[in-house]
Design an enzyme around this catalytic site. Structure first.
Site, mmCIF file in Angstrom:
data_model
loop_
_atom_site.group_PDB
_atom_site.id
_atom_site.type_symbol
_atom_site.label_atom_id
_atom_site.label_comp_id
_atom_site.label_asym_id
_atom_site.label_seq_id
_atom_site.Cartn_x
_atom_site.Cartn_y
_atom_site.Cartn_z
ATOM 1 N N HIS A 180 -7.954 59.812 -10.215
ATOM 2 C CA HIS A 180 -7.125 58.766 -9.617
ATOM 3 C C HIS A 180 -7.269 57.450 -10.378
ATOM 4 O O HIS A 180 -6.288 56.721 -10.567
ATOM 5 C CB HIS A 180 -7.517 58.553 -8.152
ATOM 6 C CG HIS A 180 -6.965 59.590 -7.223
ATOM 7 N ND1 HIS A 180 -7.259 60.921 -7.350
ATOM 8 C CD2 HIS A 180 -6.123 59.486 -6.153
ATOM 9 C CE1 HIS A 180 -6.636 61.603 -6.396
ATOM 10 N NE2 HIS A 180 -5.938 60.763 -5.655
ATOM 11 N N HIS A 221 -15.384 60.395 -4.258
ATOM 12 C CA HIS A 221 -16.162 60.379 -5.491
ATOM 13 C C HIS A 221 -17.420 59.567 -5.264
ATOM 14 O O HIS A 221 -17.487 58.725 -4.363
ATOM 15 C CB HIS A 221 -15.362 59.749 -6.641
ATOM 16 C CG HIS A 221 -14.345 60.658 -7.251
ATOM 17 N ND1 HIS A 221 -14.654 61.558 -8.245
ATOM 18 C CD2 HIS A 221 -13.021 60.794 -7.016
ATOM 19 C CE1 HIS A 221 -13.559 62.207 -8.601
ATOM 20 N NE2 HIS A 221 -12.553 61.769 -7.861
ATOM 21 N N ASP A 225 -18.600 57.943 -10.663
ATOM 22 C CA ASP A 225 -17.310 58.459 -11.098
ATOM 23 C C ASP A 225 -16.306 57.332 -11.315
ATOM 24 O O ASP A 225 -15.481 57.390 -12.236
ATOM 25 C CB ASP A 225 -16.753 59.435 -10.061
ATOM 26 C CG ASP A 225 -17.732 60.543 -9.732
ATOM 27 O OD1 ASP A 225 -18.638 60.793 -10.542
ATOM 28 O OD2 ASP A 225 -17.609 61.155 -8.651
#
Length: 302
Positions: A180, A221, A225
């Site tokens: 994302h 996450h 990350d």
């Protein structure tokens, strides 16, 4: 009535002209654009494949989990909604030259650049999440969840089709680094470079920061990350900007709508080279005459 018809005619004429121009550019770049789109499927295969290797376990200690309150399953959608606010308006913006008179870029060339950044970042992402498998912090990846660990595929179609849509929406194991954030940062940086509204540029960075926090708060996450995505994607975009030729600026251009192709560039370079050579010869001739005059004067004085 006539004004409305005339306006619609001009709009349709502008769109048809733009389609013709972009189609010619696409025919010269379709292989690169198609390769970028195909890699999105390859990335999906890699994400689906690592889910079979995922081993659920206790959620790792994370500074972001300590500092940010957990949204919970009921508010899990907030992070995806925030991402959609960034994702879909950006796609619409890249096609605005088809409608509006203000044209700062060619859509095909812009997407070639965007896909190059995304594919490079995704390739690095695949390497990292296959190197070390971490227990997913997301709710459907924790111990006790039915889909936290996938059984071996029953047939090849289950792998090829990515177990759609469940395999796409509820993956586990593809953690470092956030996909994302790849799309978010590439889109935000692209608009800040080629967009024109300063307020939206500022808001886009604020949205990127908010998206980062929401990803951690929704426990999709770990903080690492997101942190790794911030410096990796920015370095990738910087590297791509150095390697790819800059997009032609269409603002206020009075010439041809199409950018110069290699043959046109070669002609321009050869023309410039001939002009430089002629100027150089003229300077040499003028210098030679001056030296001759100077020697004659010196001889007469002696």
């Amino acid at each position: 009535m006539m004004v409305a018809l005339d306006r619609n005619y001009n709009l349709w004429r502008r769109i048809s002209t733009e389609v013709t121009v972009e189609l010619q550019i696409f025919l010269g770049n379709w292989k690169l654009v198609l390769a970028g789109l195909i890699f999105q499927y390859i990335h999906g295969l890699a994400v689906h494949g690592v889910h079979y290797l995922h081993q659920p376990g206790p959620v790792l200690q994370d500074l972001g989990f300590i500092l940010l309150p957990e949204l919970g399953k009921e508010k899990f959608y907030i992070s995806e909604t925030s991402f959609s606010v960034i994702f879909f308006p950006f796609i619409l913006w890249t096609f605005h030259p088809f409608v509006y008179k203000t044209k700062r870029f060619y859509t095909v060339l812009l997407w070639r650049r965007v896909l190059a950044c995304i594919v490079t970042s995704q390739f690095l992402r695949i390497i990292t999440f296959y190197s070390t498998h971490l227990p997913g912090p997301s709710y459907h990846c924790r111990e006790g969840s039915e889909i936290a660990r996938l059984p071996p595929p029953e047939n090849i179609l289950e792998v090829i089709l990515l177990n759609f849509p469940q395999g796409v929406m509820y993956g586990c194991g593809d953690l470092i680094f956030s996909s994302h954030m790849i799309f978010t940062l590439v889109f935000v940086r692209t608009y800040n470079k080629y967009g024109s509204v300063r307020l939206i540029k500022t808001l886009s960075w604020l949205m990127a920061i908010m998206q980062s926090l929401l990803i951690i708060a929704s426990r999709k996450h770990y903080s690492v990350d997101v942190v790794v995505a911030w410096y990796t994607v920015n370095l990738v975009v910087f590297f791509i900007d150095q390697k790819l030729t800059e997009l032609p600026d269409r603002t206020g251009s009075s010439g041809s709508l199409l950018p110069l192709n290699n043959r046109d560039k070669t002609k321009e370079e050869n023309k410039q080279l001939l002009n430089d050579t002629a100027d150089r010869r003229q300077r040499i001739q003028m210098s030679g005459k001056n030296q001759d005059n100077g020697n004659n004067l010196h001889f007469e004085e002696v």
